[in-house]
Each structure stands twice: as C-alpha cells, then as structure tokens.
Design a protein around this motif. Sequence first.
Motif, PDB file in Angstrom:
ATOM      1  N   LYS A  28       0.841  -1.192   0.000  1.00 37.55           N
ATOM      2  CA  LYS A  28       0.000   0.000   0.000  1.00 37.55           C
ATOM      3  C   LYS A  28       0.875   1.240   0.000  1.00 37.55           C
ATOM      4  CE  LYS A  28      -3.685   2.234   2.719  1.00 37.55           C
ATOM      5  NZ  LYS A  28      -4.467   2.158   3.983  1.00 37.55           N
ATOM      6  N   ARG A  29       0.486   2.229  -0.773  1.00 41.25           N
ATOM      7  CA  ARG A  29       1.154   3.527  -0.784  1.00 41.25           C
ATOM      8  C   ARG A  29       0.089   4.610  -0.730  1.00 41.25           C
ATOM      9  NH1 ARG A  29       2.660   7.432  -4.626  1.00 41.25           N
ATOM     10  NH2 ARG A  29       4.564   8.577  -4.054  1.00 41.25           N
ATOM     11  N   LYS A  30       0.187   5.450   0.309  1.00 46.82           N
ATOM     12  CA  LYS A  30      -0.857   6.451   0.566  1.00 46.82           C
ATOM     13  C   LYS A  30      -2.193   5.725   0.707  1.00 46.82           C
ATOM     14  CE  LYS A  30       1.737  10.268  -1.457  1.00 46.82           C
ATOM     15  NZ  LYS A  30       1.768  11.370  -2.436  1.00 46.82           N
ATOM     16  N   ASN A  31      -3.184   6.009  -0.131  1.00 46.82           N
ATOM     17  CA  ASN A  31      -4.480   5.350   0.007  1.00 46.82           C
ATOM     18  C   ASN A  31      -4.750   4.347  -1.110  1.00 46.82           C
ATOM     19  OD1 ASN A  31      -5.296   6.794   2.357  1.00 46.82           O
ATOM     20  ND2 ASN A  31      -5.740   8.583   1.061  1.00 46.82           N
ATOM     21  N   LEU A  32      -3.680   3.927  -1.780  1.00 53.89           N
ATOM     22  CA  LEU A  32      -3.841   3.039  -2.922  1.00 53.89           C
ATOM     23  C   LEU A  32      -3.098   1.724  -2.696  1.00 53.89           C
ATOM     24  CD1 LEU A  32      -5.330   3.379  -5.641  1.00 53.89           C
ATOM     25  CD2 LEU A  32      -3.140   4.039  -6.655  1.00 53.89           C
ATOM     26  N   TYR A  33      -3.759   0.620  -3.012  1.00 53.24           N
ATOM     27  CA  TYR A  33      -3.152  -0.707  -2.905  1.00 53.24           C
ATOM     28  C   TYR A  33      -2.620  -1.116  -4.288  1.00 53.24           C
ATOM     29  CZ  TYR A  33      -5.553  -0.913   1.574  1.00 53.24           C
ATOM     30  OH  TYR A  33      -5.984  -0.646   2.846  1.00 53.24           O
TER      31      TYR A  33
ATOM     32  N   ASP B  26      16.612  -1.182 -10.119  1.00 49.69           N
ATOM     33  CA  ASP B  26      16.605   0.154 -10.704  1.00 49.69           C
ATOM     34  C   ASP B  26      15.696   1.070  -9.896  1.00 49.69           C
ATOM     35  OD1 ASP B  26      18.254   0.440 -13.184  1.00 49.69           O
ATOM     36  OD2 ASP B  26      17.156  -1.372 -13.743  1.00 49.69           O
ATOM     37  N   GLU B  27      16.000   2.358  -9.943  1.00 50.15           N
ATOM     38  CA  GLU B  27      15.206   3.362  -9.233  1.00 50.15           C
ATOM     39  C   GLU B  27      14.084   3.867 -10.126  1.00 50.15           C
ATOM     40  OE1 GLU B  27      15.750   7.806  -7.206  1.00 50.15           O
ATOM     41  OE2 GLU B  27      17.529   6.664  -7.792  1.00 50.15           O
ATOM     42  N   PHE B  28      12.971   4.293  -9.513  1.00 54.49           N
ATOM     43  CA  PHE B  28      11.893   4.917 -10.273  1.00 54.49           C
ATOM     44  C   PHE B  28      11.202   5.959  -9.403  1.00 54.49           C
ATOM     45  CE2 PHE B  28       9.600   1.805  -7.835  1.00 54.49           C
ATOM     46  CZ  PHE B  28       8.319   2.318  -7.671  1.00 54.49           C
ATOM     47  N   ARG B  29      10.358   6.768 -10.020  1.00 55.38           N
ATOM     48  CA  ARG B  29       9.561   7.761  -9.303  1.00 55.38           C
ATOM     49  C   ARG B  29       8.095   7.588  -9.669  1.00 55.38           C
ATOM     50  NH1 ARG B  29      12.805  13.564  -9.665  1.00 55.38           N
ATOM     51  NH2 ARG B  29      14.698  12.897  -8.548  1.00 55.38           N
ATOM     52  N   TYR B  30       7.242   7.583  -8.642  1.00 55.25           N
ATOM     53  CA  TYR B  30       5.805   7.562  -8.894  1.00 55.25           C
ATOM     54  C   TYR B  30       5.378   8.877  -9.533  1.00 55.25           C
ATOM     55  CZ  TYR B  30       5.456   3.525  -5.738  1.00 55.25           C
ATOM     56  OH  TYR B  30       5.590   2.301  -5.148  1.00 55.25           O
ATOM     57  N   ASN B  31       4.394   8.800 -10.410  1.00 50.41           N
ATOM     58  CA  ASN B  31       3.769  10.021 -10.906  1.00 50.41           C
ATOM     59  C   ASN B  31       2.898  10.625  -9.805  1.00 50.41           C
ATOM     60  OD1 ASN B  31       4.870   9.733 -13.549  1.00 50.41           O
ATOM     61  ND2 ASN B  31       3.282   8.213 -14.017  1.00 50.41           N
ATOM     62  N   LYS B  32       2.493  11.865  -9.978  1.00 49.16           N
ATOM     63  CA  LYS B  32       1.727  12.565  -8.944  1.00 49.16           C
ATOM     64  C   LYS B  32       0.424  11.855  -8.613  1.00 49.16           C
ATOM     65  CE  LYS B  32       3.602  17.205  -9.710  1.00 49.16           C
ATOM     66  NZ  LYS B  32       3.288  18.624 -10.065  1.00 49.16           N
ATOM     67  N   ASP B  33      -0.164  11.169  -9.597  1.00 54.51           N
ATOM     68  CA  ASP B  33      -1.432  10.473  -9.361  1.00 54.51           C
ATOM     69  C   ASP B  33      -1.229   9.062  -8.807  1.00 54.51           C
ATOM     70  OD1 ASP B  33      -0.417   9.160 -11.549  1.00 54.51           O
ATOM     71  OD2 ASP B  33      -2.190   9.427 -12.809  1.00 54.51           O
TER      72      ASP B  33
END
Length: 450
Positions: free
Chosen positions: A216-221, A297-304
Amino acid sequence: MDKRKTSLLVIGLFIQLLIKAQNPIIQTIYTADPAPMVYKDTVYLFTGHDEDKSTWFTMKDWHCYTTTDMVNWTDKGSPLSLKAFSWAKKDAWAGQCIPRNGKFYWYVPINHETMGMSIGVAVSDSPTGPFKDALGKPLVHSGNGDIDPTVFIDDDGQAYLYWGNPYLKYVKLNKDMVSYSGEVVTVPLNKEGFNVRFKDVDKRPSAYEEGPWFYKRKNLYYMHYAAGGVPEHLAYSTSTSPTGPWVYRDTIMRIIGKGGAFTNHPGVVDYKGKSYFFYHNGALPGGGGFTRSVCLDEFRYNKDGSIPRIAPTKEGVKPVSNLNPFIRQEAETIAWEEGIEVGESMEAGIYVTEISNGDHIKLRSVDFKKGAKGFQANVASVAGGNIEIHLDSLEGVLLGSVEVKNTGGKESWATVSAAMKKVKGVHDLYFVFKGGQGDLFNFNWWKFSK
C-alpha cells in the motif's frame, strides 16, 4: 572518422560500460525472485537460488543480502533451506519475509512430498536467521498452483497473504502470522482488473501469470505481478481496498531482451526517500531462464500514484549513503566482483574464498573523510598472495599492497596490515588479488585506520 578510430571508440565505450555495470547486483551465485524488506535502517533482500547449470527451476535454499547504501551488498548466507521443512520434497521457490511481533515470518512455496505445491511459513528472531518451520506442515494448500506468496500488513493491523499461478488467491492472516481466518478467496482475473493476454495459447482469462507483490502507498493498494504469456513482462493493478476490485494500470517493465529470462518477479520498496524496483534477468555468464540474477533500478511515482515504464539498466542505481572504511567491513560486502566465491565456517561466519590471481572486488562510494593511512585485513592462507588496493578503477591509484603469508591453514585466521598512501574524499575502492596459481587465501574482513 576512419575505421580504425571508429573501432577504438567502440572498444573504449564497451570498456566504459563494463566499468559502470552494477546489474545484476549479486554475482557470486545465481539469484532469483527478489523480495526486499526495509527494517529499521537496512534493506534486507531475500532471494531464491538457482543452482549452477540448472536446466529446470532447481532450487534448494533461499539467501539473504543487506545494504544501507543500495550499491554495496553484504552476503548473509542461506538462513533457510528445504531441510528446515520435514514435509518438503523439492522446489525452494519465490517467497517473502515480513516483520511482526518482534519476529520475522518468511512465507515460501514448497513442493510437498504428497500434496504438491503448498505455502509454508518459517520464523526467526532475526531477519538473517536461522529460520525454522513454524508449523511442521503447510500453512495453506489450495491447489497445484500454490506458489509465489506475497504478504502485507495493513494500517489496521490486518495481514493479507496473496499467491498463485494460474490463479490469484488470498487469505486473511491472524495476528500470530501462522494461521488464518475465513476461507481461501479466489480473485476474479478479468480484463478490467488484469488486462488480456498477448498470446492466448493457454486460454487464461487475463494477463496475470504469477509472482504477485502486494503493498500500500498512501491510500492506494498495488498488486505487481509477472504477466504473460511467456516470456513474461511485469505489470501492475491497483485498488482502493486490500481485497479489490482491482483495476489494471499498465506494463511496468517490458520483456527483457538479450540477457533476459522468460520468467520474472517484481519487488518494490521505498528507502531513504527513493523508490526501488527489483526484478531478475539472465545476464550473468552462464545465465538464462533457469540461472537468473537479481537486478535493481530506481523509479519515481507520478503525482497520481501511477508508475512510469521502467527501463532495465546495466548501470543500476546511485548510492544513497557512503561506506565507512574506518569500521570493520565484511569482505563479502560487494558492489561488483570477478572470480571469487563465498564460504562459511563456525569461526569466521561468511567470508570470501576461491580467490585466484587477477580476481577482484569493487566497493562503491567509500568515504575516507579527512584521510586514511593504514589498512588491516583478516585472512587465512596456505599459498599466500597479495591484496592490491586501488582507487576508482582496477588500474587506478595504488594505495598499497598487503602481503598475505601462510597462516597455517585456510581456516587459521590472522590479521595482517600495511601502510597506505594517504587518501581523502569519496572513492570507489578495488581489492585486486595477486599471487601464484590456484586458490590464494580466504578473506574475512577489512578496515582502514586514520
């Protein structure tokens, strides 16, 4: 540009690629099915182990590695094997470990001697083991596809265990983490939740194949998984509930070409403000579909909260901290190596062995701060040899050389030392081993002095 200059340029670029290569992150054995876990200030990486020259998924034990900088990995050996389970027949396949109640629970799929694939659970007081069978029997058996368990504890304390191929199932674990309440639930594998298959030769209802990774990340599974058919790619679905319904999002990583494997297994963690994606390929010498190796590898979540397409790299990731050379560092802490293996003994624990002339170990981002002048190494030897210490490359500045003499045996440990040229700042460090023919010595730990 003439052909000769072009050839020299190509050779030079190839050498630079080799120097920068950091994937796969473990080179001493074949590792598969990464399961990273962040505990306190350390990343623990639990992996499967493909036996050398395998022509099937021949796997007898699981391994553990640790890091605090994401580039130098310390080998912790094999905390768990099939021998821990009296009911095991074969197949130490993809599992996941999680902490709770001051203990560590490792969920693993094993081929039961009579029932076929089943999910077992091992427990330990330490993340590096040793682990023991918590039940003396499988935790759950629901069908022949009971493989690849993934475990997650939600904010309300409820733990979930998902698993399966060709199905995806889950149970709600009790707080003891070795039992569950309610029935085994089968997740609907439909187009809305898990897309469709590119090659529908086996008539499965969706792209979901195996290897789920749940968190889970924030309010999303998130449910990451290997998708198919075969060869597999990596995809993910999300939900606003830990039990679905699931919504298909996208492919995360395409099928890996040269150096790839026809299976894959995702693992995701956040550490020191960065997000990391683990997977495996077949890029090591002798590697392939049954001799795989873990990459990162590293990554970044998008804002959504969506995840961009992640391209597998040879370069891997950048360090998030520096290695301290003024405290004891295990010789089996490695960013990259050529030629060496690891061994284990009661006295020394894990150590570097099978060292031959020309072998080397690379460490990244070593911080010498205001200066270092001396060096110590704990070694055991009959043949003897030398440890040359270079900065930033195999043929970089030679800080000094430590002579390793006969200590009386390969398990007779002695500490040797030598003066070094004064060095300051942050550097990559290379231990280059020199000597005659055959095995030279064993290498347990090292330390610089100011």
